[in-house]
Design an enzyme around this catalytic site. Structure first.
Site, PDB file in Angstrom:
ATOM      1  N   HIS A 326       0.724  -1.219   0.130  1.00 46.70           N
ATOM      2  CA  HIS A 326      -0.013  -0.031  -0.259  1.00 46.70           C
ATOM      3  C   HIS A 326       0.906   1.247   0.012  1.00 46.70           C
ATOM      4  O   HIS A 326       0.521   2.364   0.286  1.00 46.70           O
ATOM      5  CB  HIS A 326      -0.992  -0.036   1.265  1.00 46.70           C
ATOM      6  N   HIS A 401      -6.330   1.284   3.183  1.00 44.56           N
ATOM      7  CA  HIS A 401      -5.443   0.418   3.664  1.00 44.56           C
ATOM      8  C   HIS A 401      -5.271   0.244   5.228  1.00 44.56           C
ATOM      9  O   HIS A 401      -4.637  -0.610   5.479  1.00 44.56           O
ATOM     10  CB  HIS A 401      -3.979   0.977   3.058  1.00 44.56           C
TER      11      HIS A 401
END
Length: 478
Positions: A326, A401
């Site tokens: 991420h 995320h």
């Protein structure tokens, strides 16, 4: 700042001033009220000024202030005419999460949690400057890792073919150039493979306490009551140094390319420029180190489970569900205004969330879509989601995320004064091992949003769907 409501879970900052595209924020009404005076919202608008940006400057519901880009930010720039921005990737290149499942039920190991956690804490170094999980690597070995990623772990006995198949990009990002990584970056990384590091990095033992989609969960090998392992870490000192090196290089090159942006932290260079290509080669090298790092930690975790619990590999059934990154920039094809375009997608604190039938996914996962792993805080829960087709149309195949911070680390430490956080977490059923009390204070549950709220926004917007919820029972931190 003017913000217009598109629907209950999507808000738009209209294009104005130097913005080349609008900004869009995924949030519910309460989140948006809290964001209106947050500098992260201005950062969304600033990112919209990047040369070559297409579509929208996006923010996920876990958005908070970051370096240049907001954390939780997504931006796609044209592959031929756009720029690459190290701030759009972040200092911890390919910080990411991997989820492993086991054949064990929590009730079967409850009496052995303490010795298991102690053994993991001894085996996997955590904390600032942590090192020594495996023998020190030579620079030549680090360069091999920079090119091969998790493939190095496979041929070195730390991985299986199946592990690589269940890792985003197969655990290796193409285009890595080990010669673009500095000597100092290699020096910092030599002893750090297989280590957690500090900050918000962790190794979490969880049990599946809720299944929302039994069909998908079954396909992923997930079932209620099962013991799982989440590992959250990145490229350690090698990645941090690489980002620092190229912020200086690219920052100095902006005048040459006549790039002017509202925030110097958005330092950018044309993708096709020598500086842009050098950063992309170094970034891919650091990303590959990160995948190898998480793979080695997973191997060490698997071996520790076998040793402490005294079970066979078959009884343990320790298998990787998926590994996602991420903090990364990738070249992908997406439809923009009805036209398929090759773009460079910056995901800074955002997870790839490709929908079903995408050829980038392993064959076994294509009918489902990509698993999206969303850790929460130490005390509550984490989620397994699945990417949906709408993500491909609306967010460049991206989702949130994590929970997103509500307090800075400094404020969290201040708020934790006088509190026994270890006892508080124990009362929540979580055993914690950490190198420092400050590390626990910075990451205490109250410092984060409730990740269930974040996940609910993404699901209501049609970007992802919930598959399962994981309840932590032990956490290792720096």
């Amino acid at each position: 700042m003017e913000v217009q409501k598109i629907h209950e879970y999507l808000w738009e900052i209209p294009k104005q001033g130097a913005m080349l595209v609008p900004g869009r924020v995924y949030a519910n009404a309460r989140m948006m009220d809290e964001l209106r005076d947050d500098p992260a919202l201005q950062q969304v608008a600033n990112v919209a000024c990047l040369p070559g940006i297409v579509g929208y400057s996006l923010a996920m519901p876990d958005v908070h202030w970051g370096y240049g880009f907001p954390i939780g930010g997504v931006a796609a720039t044209d592959a031929a005419e756009g720029v690459i921005s190290p701030g759009g990737v972040g200092y911890d290149i390919n910080c990411g999460v991997r989820l492993a499942r086991t054949n064990l039920a929590y009730d079967e190991i409850a009496s052995k949690v303490e010795p298991l956690v102690d053994a993991l804490f001894d085996t996997i170094p955590a904390g600032v400057g942590s090192e020594g999980a495996i023998p020190t690597l030579s620079v030549e070995e680090l360069k091999q890792i920079a090119v091969e990623g998790a493939g190095w772990a496979l041929r070195s006995g730390y991985a299986t073919e199946e592990d690589l198949q269940h890792t985003e990009e197969g655990g290796c990002l193409a285009g890595a150039d080990p010669d673009r990584v500095s000597e100092q970056a290699y020096k910092r990384g030599r002893k750090q493979l297989g280590t957690l590091g500090s900050g918000n990095h962790f190794l979490e033992l969880s049990r599946v306490d809720e299944v929302y989609d039994a069909r998908v969960a079954n396909a992923l090998g997930i079932e209620r009551g099962q013991v799982t392992v989440l590992i959250h870490s990145g490229s350690r000192g090698l990645g941090h140094q690489t980002c620092d090196d190229y912020l200086h290089t690219i920052g100095a090159a902006m005048a040459k390319y006549e790039i002017r942006l509202p925030d110097r932290q958005l330092a950018s260079a044309p993708i096709l420029s020598p500086e842009g290509q050098a950063y992309l080669g170094a970034m891919a090298a650091a990303a590959n180190f990160a995948w190898c790092n998480r793979q080695v930690m997973m191997h060490l975790t698997r071996e520790t489970f076998l040793r402490v619990l005294g079970v066979s590999p078959r009884e343990l059934g320790f298998l990787l569900v998926y590994d996602v990154c991420h903090n990364i920039a990738k070249f992908e094809r997406h439809f923009v205004n009805g036209e398929s375009r090759l773009v460079c997608v910056h995901r800074k604190g955002a997870t790839r969330a490709f929908g079903p039938r995408n050829l980038a996914l392993p064959e076994a996962l294509r009918p489902l879509g990509q698993p999206v792993l969303i850790p929460g805080d130490m005390g509550r829960y984490s989620f397994v989601l699945l990417g949906k087709e709408a993500a491909m149309r609306e967010t460049f195949g991206s989702s949130c995320h994590g929970a997103g911070r509500t307090m800075s680390r400094t404020k969290a430490k201040h708020e934790a004064r006088g509190r026994d956080l270890y006892s508080e977490l124990a009362q929540m059923g979580v055993t914690v091992r950490a190198r420092s009390r400050a590390g626990v204070a910075e990451e205490m549950p109250a410092a984060y949003k409730d990740v269930a709220d974040v996940v609910a926004v993404m699901e209501a917007a049609g970007v992802t769907q919930r598959v399962a919820r994981l309840k932590p029972f032990a956490v290792i931190k720096g």
